[in-house]
Motif scaffolding. Structure first.
Motif, short mmCIF file in Angstrom:
data_model
loop_
_atom_site.label_atom_id
_atom_site.label_comp_id
_atom_site.label_asym_id
_atom_site.label_seq_id
_atom_site.Cartn_x
_atom_site.Cartn_y
_atom_site.Cartn_z
N VAL A 123 -8.82 -13.65 -56.26
CA VAL A 123 -8.36 -14.15 -57.56
C VAL A 123 -7.67 -13.05 -58.36
CG1 VAL A 123 -10.40 -13.76 -59.05
CG2 VAL A 123 -8.98 -15.79 -59.38
N MET A 124 -8.09 -11.81 -58.15
CA MET A 124 -7.43 -10.70 -58.84
C MET A 124 -6.03 -10.46 -58.29
SD MET A 124 -9.37 -9.47 -61.24
CE MET A 124 -8.77 -7.81 -61.50
N SER A 125 -5.89 -10.51 -56.97
CA SER A 125 -4.60 -10.19 -56.37
C SER A 125 -3.62 -11.36 -56.35
CB SER A 125 -4.80 -9.66 -54.94
OG SER A 125 -5.40 -10.66 -54.13
N GLU A 126 -4.14 -12.58 -56.24
CA GLU A 126 -3.28 -13.74 -56.06
C GLU A 126 -3.05 -14.56 -57.33
OE1 GLU A 126 -1.68 -14.33 -53.31
OE2 GLU A 126 -2.66 -12.77 -52.11
N VAL A 157 -14.25 -16.10 -59.95
CA VAL A 157 -13.00 -16.85 -59.83
C VAL A 157 -12.77 -17.74 -61.05
CG1 VAL A 157 -11.70 -18.50 -58.43
CG2 VAL A 157 -13.09 -16.73 -57.32
N ALA A 158 -13.81 -18.41 -61.51
CA ALA A 158 -13.67 -19.28 -62.68
C ALA A 158 -13.34 -18.50 -63.94
CB ALA A 158 -14.94 -20.09 -62.89
N SER A 159 -13.77 -17.24 -64.01
CA SER A 159 -13.46 -16.44 -65.20
C SER A 159 -11.96 -16.24 -65.37
CB SER A 159 -14.16 -15.07 -65.11
OG SER A 159 -13.56 -14.25 -64.13
N TRP A 205 -13.99 -28.40 -60.41
CA TRP A 205 -14.88 -27.25 -60.18
C TRP A 205 -14.84 -26.29 -61.37
CZ3 TRP A 205 -12.84 -22.29 -59.62
CH2 TRP A 205 -13.78 -21.30 -59.31
N VAL A 206 -13.65 -26.00 -61.90
CA VAL A 206 -13.55 -25.12 -63.07
C VAL A 206 -14.30 -25.73 -64.24
CG1 VAL A 206 -11.99 -24.13 -64.79
CG2 VAL A 206 -11.38 -24.02 -62.38
N LYS A 207 -14.12 -27.03 -64.47
CA LYS A 207 -14.83 -27.69 -65.57
C LYS A 207 -16.34 -27.53 -65.43
CE LYS A 207 -11.49 -31.35 -66.72
NZ LYS A 207 -11.25 -32.82 -66.70
N ALA A 208 -16.84 -27.71 -64.21
CA ALA A 208 -18.28 -27.59 -63.99
C ALA A 208 -18.76 -26.17 -64.25
CB ALA A 208 -18.63 -28.02 -62.56
N ALA A 238 -24.77 -20.63 -69.73
CA ALA A 238 -24.59 -19.19 -69.79
C ALA A 238 -23.17 -18.80 -70.15
CB ALA A 238 -25.00 -18.55 -68.45
N PHE A 239 -22.20 -19.62 -69.78
CA PHE A 239 -20.81 -19.35 -70.14
C PHE A 239 -20.65 -19.41 -71.66
CE2 PHE A 239 -16.46 -20.80 -71.08
CZ PHE A 239 -15.72 -19.81 -70.46
#
Length: 217
Positions: free
Chosen positions: A107-110, A176-178, A199-202, A208-209
């Protein structure tokens, strides 16, 4: 207190703050904005000579451990402050650990650079300063890695697993979601990748988020 996290939730420091909150850790939050010179003081530069947040400082029996780079901070907390119990966000098997590592680097590189460009030029910057053409290009580019993630999530569903590394939410999902949660307002892009969208919504609906974000208030 033996563990401290320097940074603010409205930054990449959200990652270790979210991880520590998911793990239920007793930690000291040291609010350190990325603007205004707070990261350029001699005291802060002694922790991170790059002058960036976040920084995790862990006072351990064998000595002080200092971690910087946001993904490294989150992965460190999961590995060294969590339990590999098949319940927490900590990877419980070599496969889960590998998934956490590869998807965090992925997720950092792409994705991150284009996701941040899209966010800045669609949402954050004053409208007069936005360059829509940069956001358009970033959105087109993001369709390629999001297709990879969409395929992985489909394969995970076949395995009976709803998350990136396991049936449960782990630090792989958190990292990844961050990043991808920045793209939630990108309706067309998200609609084209419905498994990723859901998935992001969940992920961001987890208590905790919200608790980590509230640390700035």
């Amino acid at each position: 207190m033996s563990l401290s996290i320097h940074g603010i939730a409205a930054s990449r420091a959200l990652r270790p703050l979210w991880a520590a909150t998911e793990l239920g850790l007793d930690f000291r939050h040291v609010p350190t904005p990325y603007q205004g010179g707070a990261t350029r003081t001699p005291e802060f530069l002694a922790l991170n000579p790059n002058g960036h947040i976040p920084v995790v400082v862990d006072q351990r029996p064998e000595g002080e451990v200092v971690v910087w780079e946001s993904m490294a901070c989150a992965l460190y907390l999961a590995r060294h402050h969590g339990a590999a119990d098949w319940v927490s966000i900590t990877p419980a098997t070599p496969r889960e650990d590998a998934e956490a590592l590869r998807w965090s680097f992925w997720v950092m590189s792409e994705c991150e650079a284009d996701a941040l460009t899209w966010l800045m030029h669609r949402v954050v910057m004053p409208e007069a300063r936005r360059k829509p053409e940069l956001a358009d290009t970033a959105e087109r580019r993001l369709a390629v890695p999001l297709r990879v993630l969409e395929q992985h999530l489909a394969q995970q569903q076949v395995r009976g697993e709803a998350h990136l590394a396991a049936a449960r939410f782990t630090v792989a999902d958190l990292c990844v979601a961050s990043v991808l949660q920045w793209l939630r307002p990108a309706r067309a892009l998200m609609a084209a990748h419905p498994l990723t969208r859901d998935w992001v919504k969940a992920c961001v609906r987890r208590p905790a988020f919200a608790a980590a974000q509230a640390l700035d208030r």
